[in-house]
Scaffold this motif. Structure first.
Motif, mmCIF file in Angstrom:
data_model
loop_
_atom_site.group_PDB
_atom_site.id
_atom_site.type_symbol
_atom_site.label_atom_id
_atom_site.label_comp_id
_atom_site.label_asym_id
_atom_site.label_seq_id
_atom_site.Cartn_x
_atom_site.Cartn_y
_atom_site.Cartn_z
ATOM 1 N N VAL A 1 -13.935 13.448 -1.120
ATOM 2 C CA VAL A 1 -14.757 14.794 -1.351
ATOM 3 C C VAL A 1 -16.080 14.811 -0.675
ATOM 4 C CG1 VAL A 1 -15.601 16.690 -2.881
ATOM 5 C CG2 VAL A 1 -13.242 15.511 -3.388
ATOM 6 N N ASN A 2 -16.863 13.745 -1.058
ATOM 7 C CA ASN A 2 -18.265 13.639 -0.549
ATOM 8 C C ASN A 2 -18.078 12.580 0.473
ATOM 9 O OD1 ASN A 2 -17.774 11.519 -2.617
ATOM 10 N ND2 ASN A 2 -19.749 11.387 -3.039
ATOM 11 N N TYR A 3 -17.204 12.430 1.379
ATOM 12 C CA TYR A 3 -17.095 11.283 2.372
ATOM 13 C C TYR A 3 -18.308 11.359 3.303
ATOM 14 C CZ TYR A 3 -16.184 15.441 5.263
ATOM 15 O OH TYR A 3 -16.413 16.430 6.122
ATOM 16 N N PHE A 4 -19.163 12.358 3.023
ATOM 17 C CA PHE A 4 -20.171 12.538 4.244
ATOM 18 C C PHE A 4 -21.307 11.742 3.870
ATOM 19 C CE2 PHE A 4 -19.519 16.331 1.731
ATOM 20 C CZ PHE A 4 -20.427 16.160 0.702
ATOM 21 N N ASP A 5 -21.196 11.201 2.652
ATOM 22 C CA ASP A 5 -22.353 9.929 2.131
ATOM 23 C C ASP A 5 -21.988 8.520 2.756
ATOM 24 O OD1 ASP A 5 -23.715 11.934 0.628
ATOM 25 O OD2 ASP A 5 -22.392 11.567 -1.225
ATOM 26 N N MET A 6 -20.978 8.475 3.454
ATOM 27 C CA MET A 6 -20.781 7.170 4.203
ATOM 28 C C MET A 6 -21.637 7.398 5.305
ATOM 29 S SD MET A 6 -18.491 5.243 2.352
ATOM 30 C CE MET A 6 -17.989 4.135 3.798
ATOM 31 N N PRO A 7 -22.242 6.043 5.600
ATOM 32 C CA PRO A 7 -23.302 5.867 6.652
ATOM 33 C C PRO A 7 -22.470 5.959 8.120
ATOM 34 C CG PRO A 7 -22.767 3.639 5.736
ATOM 35 C CD PRO A 7 -21.856 4.677 4.909
ATOM 36 N N VAL B 1 -11.896 -1.890 6.420
ATOM 37 C CA VAL B 1 -11.478 -2.001 5.294
ATOM 38 C C VAL B 1 -12.558 -2.238 4.039
ATOM 39 C CG1 VAL B 1 -10.251 -4.023 3.886
ATOM 40 C CG2 VAL B 1 -9.214 -3.194 6.180
ATOM 41 N N PHE B 2 -13.511 -3.035 4.678
ATOM 42 C CA PHE B 2 -14.848 -3.353 3.884
ATOM 43 C C PHE B 2 -15.280 -1.709 3.387
ATOM 44 C CE2 PHE B 2 -16.291 -7.933 5.041
ATOM 45 C CZ PHE B 2 -15.688 -8.288 3.912
ATOM 46 N N GLY B 3 -15.037 -0.817 4.291
ATOM 47 C CA GLY B 3 -15.548 0.555 4.047
ATOM 48 C C GLY B 3 -14.849 1.105 2.807
ATOM 49 N N PHE B 4 -13.630 0.908 2.652
ATOM 50 C CA PHE B 4 -12.813 1.390 1.472
ATOM 51 C C PHE B 4 -13.391 0.868 0.128
ATOM 52 C CE2 PHE B 4 -9.198 1.194 4.691
ATOM 53 C CZ PHE B 4 -9.465 2.682 4.977
ATOM 54 N N PHE B 5 -13.943 -0.280 0.161
ATOM 55 C CA PHE B 5 -14.461 -0.803 -1.057
ATOM 56 C C PHE B 5 -15.813 -0.432 -1.436
ATOM 57 C CE2 PHE B 5 -11.785 -4.618 0.268
ATOM 58 C CZ PHE B 5 -10.437 -4.110 -0.530
ATOM 59 N N TYR B 6 -16.772 -0.389 -0.156
ATOM 60 C CA TYR B 6 -18.111 0.281 -0.290
ATOM 61 C C TYR B 6 -17.975 1.661 -0.668
ATOM 62 C CZ TYR B 6 -22.543 2.096 1.774
ATOM 63 O OH TYR B 6 -23.745 2.521 1.920
ATOM 64 N N ALA B 7 -17.130 2.342 -0.208
ATOM 65 C CA ALA B 7 -16.988 3.912 -0.726
ATOM 66 C C ALA B 7 -16.885 3.759 -2.476
ATOM 67 C CB ALA B 7 -16.059 4.544 -0.084
#
Length: 858
Positions: free
Chosen positions: A794-800, A780-786
């Motif tokens: 589209v550029n999801y690959f920038d997530m760690p 859930v924190f990841g949605f806010f981080y993004a």
């Protein structure tokens, strides 16, 4: 199994000509039972099969590598889960598959089906270990020289797969609810002497001589048997000791006193004495010290994913208080021009070549700087004071710390005498620094106890309750009668949050450290920290492994709601924000496959028992409250909550004058409104926070209430005229949802403007699996981080990527964002039209007030 013996070791089968026996190109395995009978394991085209005594047939010249289930001399003992034929991991063995009992053969039929309700509790494991595909279990170490396991936690077997439970010795690794608290071995009341004598183990005397001696039952944490107060061993130990042990990092005197006050609030509650505290100034040993019970609680610790999930220095995760007591960030400061050099990440320009940075080792500050600057530019110390002394003594020209720490007024306190005109503080926030309390994971009662004490200090300020009026705080029974007045005691000891700040900190209070009145942006992620740290894989019987073995995530939805959870009869599909969140979690668990979800409709009343029984894994649309988080379930279980994904509040809506009557709590014909209010009838969902607010907080007479099973039922009753007022959150109660339910809105239809509750809406799930709770929280924190970092589908690959949950879950953030997007995308595509994004549901840019207490302390 079921009174029958089966072989425990299997090898490849060879025929009479010395050739390996295969079926559909996959090996056949055979095991022997006491040299009397045999078992065979082979692939039947869809599943692996365990059967008995057909070895001679398979070895014969007549067998040609294919199989027919219609051979009547063949009886299945067990079936595996189905195999994807082309998958390389299932190409050669049945390793790691789930197994089921077969259905009984029916008369006249030779084919046996699979009974998916009868799970068989065994698993095939490869006897030769390797760290990549066949690791040793329970933290065992695979020795590459001979491919055998060294078992380190008390387990045995070729893969350390045999748990040492119920053997009379307390093995701390297995001392958790997941393993039934080592089968009872750690508590005097439940331990039975078998291989070992209960309460005895290896002891070492002062001369270093080891022998078997009495060690007692200090690790008894089973709530049924442990020495505890209100279910907490830590509270018991504090009361026995007569003092609360708090650890903190000494930075400035002001901030130190601010943290001491928080410890005093806890001591006032636990010991009725705010001064019964002992303060430990840690350096870099805070995590091991907390793990080893040198401290009861540690302050001045940044809330990060790696420390929450698995802190490598202590080989453990920790519980963090939900609400940080200080929102700040890591910045550089120093002598000119080097302060500016550090702020710009510049160590290569001519004027920056001599940069030297003093930092506290073992902190997120050090981790952050090490990613930017070469190691030769960094000098490390045990504490922040030492870094300031280093700056004063020209051992460095830059220091790093929180914004408060590096202010000139702060470092003067440690003896810095440098010229003010030659000192500069950077403006770049290198990393969020949200400081909070941490406690040990095995005592979740203590963790919640401390977390809610702090929230009560915030709630007191929200409600304008001060130290002098502390008796206005609410009482609670969730921690037992001994602590019914815990919030009153905490505020009486130190005042509310604002009073603590004003008394201790000489800095202007601003930004995120202010109280959010319900109108300012409040969505944000916490810092991920060192996500490359390698954490343990989910254990065999964990919630994560159970969901994956089942091949579906079961999400509980509390009634259909426009934009949140809508069901389409025509397409037999669900959609909405809460459905997307369910799909996002499934994507993380199942390598991007969002189809592996099962939607289960629940009510406000039965959703808790549905979680306890395992009928659902998570429930969406749940309000986080004190009672639910501590002791609410049918069995007295607690529940865990994700970060808030929607902020809301309860309103009244309905026909005039009745909606206005309800909002003003007028139910007679003689009232200040001059309206006929006696016929007001309100539809409200039983078992909801709305019901609690309507009956217990607002005191509305029950004869004016019509109780329903869920919100959709309330909508239907309202549309049919059974009630003239409806109660709910604005997320569900709006013109769009009412029209969708068939309600024809009259021109004078009234939507209340006053919100009577706080509704921090979260995902809710059981609290007995720490790793599953961590996974949900950080997805859930990841949605806010993004959204914060402008990362989209589209550029999801920038997530760690991360190793915190083991090698199978390295791309949890990438999978979830690729499939459903960041929080802004999810919101806009689901509820953006019906409920324009505003207020607390906007992203906090690190400048808006963030302090906001959940319901329950007043």
């Amino acid at each position: 199994i079921d009174g029958r013996k089966f072989a425990t070791q299997y090898n490849r089968m060879y025929n009479d000509q010395g050739q390996p026996v295969e079926i559909y190109g996959r090996p056949v395995y055979e095991g022997t039972i006491a040299d009397v009978s045999t078992n065979q394991v082979f692939f039947n085209g869809l599943r692996w099969v365990l059967t008995s005594n057909i070895g001679d047939l398979l070895r014969s010249e007549e067998f040609h590598g294919y199989w027919s289930a219609k051979w009547n001399q063949y009886t299945v003992d067990f079936y595996s889960a189905p195999v994807i034929v082309d998958s390389p991991e299932d190409a050669t063995s049945p390793e790691g598959l789930a197994w089921y009992r077969p259905k009984l053969k029916q008369r006249g039929r030779t084919v046996q089906g699979v009974d998916k309700k009868l799970f068989a509790d065994f698993e095939f494991l490869c006897a030769s270990c390797n760290d990549e595909t066949n690791p040793c279990l329970y933290n065992g170490i695979c020795r590459p020289e001979n491919k055998t396991c060294e078992c380190t936690t008390g387990s045995t077997g070729r893969l350390c797969h045999v748990q040492p439970t119920k053997n009379g010795r307390c093995d701390t690794f297995f001392n958790s609810r997941e393993y039934s608290y080592d089968g009872g071995d750690c508590c005097k009341q439940s331990c039975v002497s078998k291989e070992y004598d209960c309460g005895r183990d290896v002891v070492t005397n002062a001369q270093g001589v080891k022998s078997i001696g009495f060690v007692g039952f200090d690790n008894c944490i089973d709530p049924t048997n442990a020495r505890s107060v209100s279910g907490s061993r830590t509270i018991y130990d504090i009361q026995e000791r007569g003092v609360l042990n708090c650890a903190m990092l000494f930075t400035t005197t002001w901030f130190y006193n601010f943290m001491v006050d928080q410890c005093r609030a806890m001591a006032a509650v636990v010991l009725d004495n705010p001064n019964a505290i002992q303060i430990f100034n840690f350096t870099n040993d805070r995590f091991t010290g907390l793990r080893d019970k040198q401290f009861d609680i540690v302050l001045s610790t940044d809330y990060t994913a790696n420390r929450d999930v698995y802190e490598t220095s202590a080989r453990s995760g920790f519980n963090y208080a939900t609400m940080p007591y200080y929102f700040g960030g890591f910045v550089f400061a120093g002598l000119k021009p080097f302060g500016k050099c550090a702020d710009n990440g510049d160590f290569f320009s001519v004027e920056c070549l001599d940069i030297k940075i003093c930092l506290v080792r073992g902190t997120t500050w050090f981790d952050t700087a090490s990613k930017v600057f070469p190691s030769e530019t960094i000098v490390t110390y045990d504490n922040f004071e030492a870094t300031v002394i280093g700056l004063q003594n020209n051992e460095c020209n830059v220091i790093g710390g929180s914004q408060v720490d590096v202010e000139l007024i702060s470092i003067r306190n440690f003896g810095f005498t440098g010229d003010e005109s030659n000192y500069e503080v950077g403006s770049r926030l290198y990393v969020k620094s949200f400081e909070t309390w941490i406690t040990r994971t095995e005592d979740r009662v203590w963790s919640r106890f401390t977390s809610w004490i702090f929230e009560s200090l915030v709630q007191a300020e929200e409600s304008k309750i001060t130290q002098a009026t502390s008796d206005q705080m609410g009482t609670t029974g969730v921690f037992g009668s001994e602590f019914s007045g815990m919030f009153q005691k905490a505020v009486a000891a130190v005042g509310n949050y604002g009073e603590m700040w004003e008394r201790n900190l000489p800095f202007t209070r601003s930004g995120m450290n202010l109280i959010n009145d319900g109108t300012a942006p409040a969505m944000l992620s916490y810092d991920f920290g060192r996500v490359s740290d390698v954490g343990p894989e989910p254990s065999e019987f964990s919630a994560i492994r159970t969901i994956i073995a089942r091949d579906t995530l079961k999400c509980g939805i509390n009634g259909g709601s426009l934009g949140f959870a809508e069901y389409d009869d025509g397409t037999d599909t669900w959609s909405g924000l809460e459905i997307e969140l369910c799909r996002g979690i499934a994507a993380a668990l199942f390598d991007g496959d969002v189809s592996k979800i099962t939607i289960v409709e629940v009510t406000s009343f039965n959703r808790f028992s549905k979680i306890e029984s395992g009928d659902v894994d998570i429930v969406l649309g749940a309000t986080r409250t004190l009672e639910r988080e501590v002791n609410f379930g049918v069995n007295g279980d607690a529940f865990d909550f994700s970060p808030v994904y929607f902020h809301d509040g309860m309103i009244f809506a309905g026909e005039m004058p009745h909606a206005l009557c309800a909002e003003n709590k007028e139910f007679t014909n003689v009232n200040d409104l001059g309206m006929n209010c006696s016929k007001t009838e309100i539809c409200v969902t039983r078992g909801s926070t709305w019901y609690n607010a309507v009956v217990n907080t607002l005191g509305i007479p029950e004869e004016h209430l019509i109780l329903t099973g869920n919100f959709q039922e309330s909508m239907n009753h309202h549309a049919m005229g059974h009630c003239n007022v409806i109660v709910g959150e604005t997320a569900k109660l709006n013109s769009f949802s009412l029209r969708a339910a068939g309600y024809l809105l009259p021109d004078d239809y009234y939507f209340g403007t006053q919100k009577f509750t706080k509704e921090p809406i979260c995902l809710m799930h059981r609290s007995d699996d720490e790793q599953f709770s961590d996974l949900i929280r950080w997805i859930v924190f990841g949605f806010f981080y993004a959204e914060e970092n402008e990362i989209t589908s589209v550029n999801y690959f920038d997530m760690p990527e991360t190793n915190l949950f083991g090698p199978d879950f390295t791309k949890i953030w990438q999978h979830s964002i690729r499939k459903i997007g960041n929080y802004a995308e999810i919101y806009g595509q689901s509820i953006g039209e019906a409920i324009p994004r505003a207020g607390m549901n906007l992203l906090n840019d690190l400048s808006s007030p963030q302090l906001f207490a959940a319901p329950g302390t007043i």
